[in-house]
Design a protein around this motif. Structure first.
Motif, PDB file in Angstrom:
ATOM      1  N   SER A 148       0.831  -1.190   0.000  1.00  0.00           N
ATOM      2  CA  SER A 148       0.000   0.000   0.000  1.00  0.00           C
ATOM      3  C   SER A 148       0.860   1.232   0.000  1.00  0.00           C
ATOM      4  O   SER A 148       1.949   1.248   0.546  1.00  0.00           O
ATOM      5  CB  SER A 148      -0.922   0.006   1.236  1.00  0.00           C
ATOM      6  N   LYS A 149       0.360   2.301  -0.620  1.00  0.00           N
ATOM      7  CA  LYS A 149       1.085   3.565  -0.615  1.00  0.00           C
ATOM      8  C   LYS A 149       0.836   4.334   0.670  1.00  0.00           C
ATOM      9  O   LYS A 149       1.562   5.258   0.994  1.00  0.00           O
ATOM     10  CB  LYS A 149       0.673   4.402  -1.830  1.00  0.00           C
ATOM     11  N   ASN A 150      -0.222   3.961   1.384  1.00  0.00           N
ATOM     12  CA  ASN A 150      -0.545   4.633   2.639  1.00  0.00           C
ATOM     13  C   ASN A 150       0.010   3.816   3.789  1.00  0.00           C
ATOM     14  O   ASN A 150      -0.333   2.648   3.950  1.00  0.00           O
ATOM     15  CB  ASN A 150      -2.059   4.790   2.781  1.00  0.00           C
ATOM     16  N   VAL A 151       0.846   4.437   4.582  1.00  0.00           N
ATOM     17  CA  VAL A 151       1.563   3.707   5.618  1.00  0.00           C
ATOM     18  C   VAL A 151       1.102   4.152   6.997  1.00  0.00           C
ATOM     19  O   VAL A 151       0.977   5.342   7.260  1.00  0.00           O
ATOM     20  CB  VAL A 151       3.079   3.955   5.487  1.00  0.00           C
ATOM     21  N   ASN A 152       0.805   3.192   7.847  1.00  0.00           N
ATOM     22  CA  ASN A 152       0.624   3.490   9.259  1.00  0.00           C
ATOM     23  C   ASN A 152       1.982   3.284   9.910  1.00  0.00           C
ATOM     24  O   ASN A 152       2.390   2.163  10.180  1.00  0.00           O
ATOM     25  CB  ASN A 152      -0.426   2.560   9.876  1.00  0.00           C
ATOM     26  N   LEU A 153       2.696   4.401  10.125  1.00  0.00           N
ATOM     27  CA  LEU A 153       4.068   4.284  10.615  1.00  0.00           C
ATOM     28  C   LEU A 153       4.154   3.580  11.953  1.00  0.00           C
ATOM     29  O   LEU A 153       5.188   2.997  12.277  1.00  0.00           O
ATOM     30  CB  LEU A 153       4.700   5.677  10.734  1.00  0.00           C
ATOM     31  N   ASN A 154       3.099   3.628  12.720  1.00  0.00           N
ATOM     32  CA  ASN A 154       3.138   3.020  14.042  1.00  0.00           C
ATOM     33  C   ASN A 154       2.921   1.510  14.001  1.00  0.00           C
ATOM     34  O   ASN A 154       2.941   0.851  15.034  1.00  0.00           O
ATOM     35  CB  ASN A 154       2.082   3.681  14.934  1.00  0.00           C
ATOM     36  N   LYS A 155       2.730   0.980  12.783  1.00  0.00           N
ATOM     37  CA  LYS A 155       2.632  -0.462  12.609  1.00  0.00           C
ATOM     38  C   LYS A 155       3.688  -0.957  11.625  1.00  0.00           C
ATOM     39  O   LYS A 155       3.664  -2.119  11.209  1.00  0.00           O
ATOM     40  CB  LYS A 155       1.229  -0.849  12.121  1.00  0.00           C
TER      41      LYS A 155
END
Length: 394
Positions: A262-269
Motif C-alpha cells: 500500500s502507498k498509505n503507511v501506518n508508521l506506528n505499525k
C-alpha cells in the motif's frame, strides 16, 4: 528493507559525564562550487566515466566552515545571483555507508512535496566528480552516476569510482544562523515563552514528517537548527542521514520492512530493525532493534524534558555541554531508554529538579511520551493535538 546495519550506524554519545550546571580555514577545501545546468544534463556528457562541462561562473561561493561531523562538512555560502546566504553540506561518497547516509537524506528531503516551516528546506543536491557537477534528481534513471550511487548503497561495496577519483554530494539548504538547539538554549536565560513556542514547533515538525511517512530516527538537539530571520526563533529539524522513508512499504499490523502492499503507511505499525540513533535519545525498543515511528516520540520527550529543566551532560569526545536527560546509576549516567530496557518498571522522576516550573499537564505529557511500552505513547498527531491543548490552555 531497512538496510542500515545495526550498531555500525549508532551515533555514539555514551562517553559522557553529567554536567554540574569552526575549525581553522581549509584553503584547499573552501572554494567555489561549480554547478551545471539545473534543468538537466544538456551541458554535460560522459566520456570514459568523466564529466565534461561548458565553462560557467560558479553559482555558490563558499565563505566559511560552520560545522563538521563524522560524515561531512557544512559551510556557509552565498548564491551569486540572488546574494542569498545558504548552507552547503559536503558529503564524500567514498564508502558505501557514507553513500547510504547521503542518499537517505536526499530521499527524505526530496520526498516532501510541501514545505514546513520547522523542517529544513533542501534547495538542490549536486553530484560532483573531478571538479565538475551535475544536479541530482530523485529516481533519475538517465544519470549513470545516480544509479551507481544507489548500487553502491545496495551492494555495500564501492562501484562508483576508485579511491583516486573522489565523488561528493553537495546539499544546498537554507542557512540557520542561530546554531543548534544546544547553543541557543544554553547561551540564554530560561524563557518560558520560548520553551512553549519550541515545544509547539517540535511537535508540529514531527507530525508533518510522520504524515509524510518519514521516521527521523536521530532526533536530538544537535539536529535541530535555529533560524532568526523572522525576528523570533524558528526551529528547523535537520540531518536526515538516518531517516527512513516508509511510503509504499506496507500498511498492516503484521507489516514488515520491504512489503509493497500500500502507498498509505501506518508508521506506528511499520517495523524497523536497525538500532540507529544517538544513545541518550534512543527509545528502549531501539536498543533491541525492533521499533516503529513511536521511537521519534520518545526522543522528542527526552529533548523537551532536557530543554525545560536544562539538564545537560559533557560529551567526552567533543567536550561540549549538551542537552540530554539521563538516569544516574552510581557514578555513571545511563541513557533513559537503556535504563528503561533494563528495568521496565522504573518510574521516571519528572520533573527532575526540585525548583521546576513544569506544569502538571506537561509532566503528564512527558510521562506518556517516555512510556516504556511504545503502545502507551501518543502518536505524532495525538501529541500535536495534546501539546496545542496544553500550551494554549495555560
Amino acid at each position: 528493507m531497512d538496510t542500515a546495519g545495526g550498531d555500525n550506524w549508532r551515533r555514539r554519545t555514551r562517553s559522557a559525564q553529567a554536567c554540574p550546571g569552526a575549525r581553522a580555514d581549509e584553503s584547499g577545501v573552501l572554494r567555489c562550487l561549480n554547478v551545471g545546468n539545473t534543468e538537466g544534463d544538456h551541458d554535460m556528457e560522459e566520456d570514459s566515466g568523466l564529466f565534461k562541462q561548458k565553462p560557467r561562473a560558479p553559482r555558490y561561493n563558499l565563505l566559511r566552515e560552520v560545522g563538521r561531523g563524522t560524515y561531512g562538512v557544512v559551510y556557509e555560502a552565498v548564491a551569486r545571483r540572488s546574494g542569498a546566504t545558504v548552507a552547503v553540506k559536503k558529503l564524500r561518497c567514498d564508502a558505501p555507508e557514507n553513500v547510504e547516509l547521503a542518499l537517505q537524506e536526499f530521499w527524505a528531503l526530496t520526498s516532501l512535496e510541501k514545505r514546513h516551516e520547522n523542517v529544513v528546506q533542501l534547495e538542490e543536491c549536486v553530484l560532483q566528480r573531478n571538479g565538475m557537477a551535475q544536479k541530482m534528481s530523485h529516481g533519475n534513471k538517465r544519470s549513470k552516476q545516480y544509479l551507481r550511487l544507489v548500487e553502491t548503497s545496495l551492494k555495500g561495496e564501492r562501484v562508483l569510482s576508485p579511491p583516486e577519483e573522489p565523488c561528493y554530494l553537495w546539499f544546498v539548504m537554507e542557512f540557520c544562523e542561530g546554531g543548534d538547539l544546544n547553543q541557543f538554549i544554553l547561551s540564554r536565560r530560561p524563557d518560558p515563552q520560548t520553551n512553549s513556542s519550541f515545544m509547539l514547533q517540535l511537535t508540529s515538525a514531527v507530525a508533518f514528517l510522520h504524515e509524510n511517512n518519514i521516521v527521523h530516527r536521530d532526533l536530538k538537539p544537535d539536529n535541530i537548527l535555529i533560524s532568526e530571520k523572522s525576528g523570533s526563533p524558528v526551529l528547523k529539524v535537520a540531518d536526515f542521514g538516518l531517516s527512513k522513508v516508509c511510503a509504499g512499504l506496507g500498511n498492516t499490523s503484521e507489516g514488515k520492512e520491504g512489503e509493497d502492499k500500500s502507498k498509505n503507511v501506518n508508521l506506528n505499525k511499520y517495523w524497523l530493525s536497525s538500532a540507529c540513533g544517538s544513545d541518550f535519545f534512543m527509545a528502549p525498543e531501539v536498543w533491541e532493534g525492533h521499533y516503529t515511528a513511536k521511537a521519534d516520540i520518545f526522543a522528542l520527550g527526552i529533548i523537551i524534558w532536557a530543554m525545560l529543566e536544562r539538564i545537560t551532560f559533557i560529551d567526552a569526545e567533543s567536550k561540549r555541554e549538551l542537552l540530554g536527560t539521563y538516569v544516574r546509576q552510581g557514578a555513571d549516567i545511563v541513557p533513559v531508554g537503556e535504563a528503561l530496557l533494563e528495568n521496565p518498571k522504573m518510574v521516571l522522576n519528572i520533573p527532575l529538579k526540585r525548583r521546576s516550573c513544569m506544569s502538571d499537564k506537561v509532566r503528564k505529557l512527558l510521562q506518556d511520551m517516555l512510556a516504556v511500552n511504545p503502545q502507551d505513547r501518543p502518536d505524532a498527531f495525538e501529541l500535536q493535538a495534546r501539546m496545542d491543548h496544553v500550551m494554549y490552555a495555560t
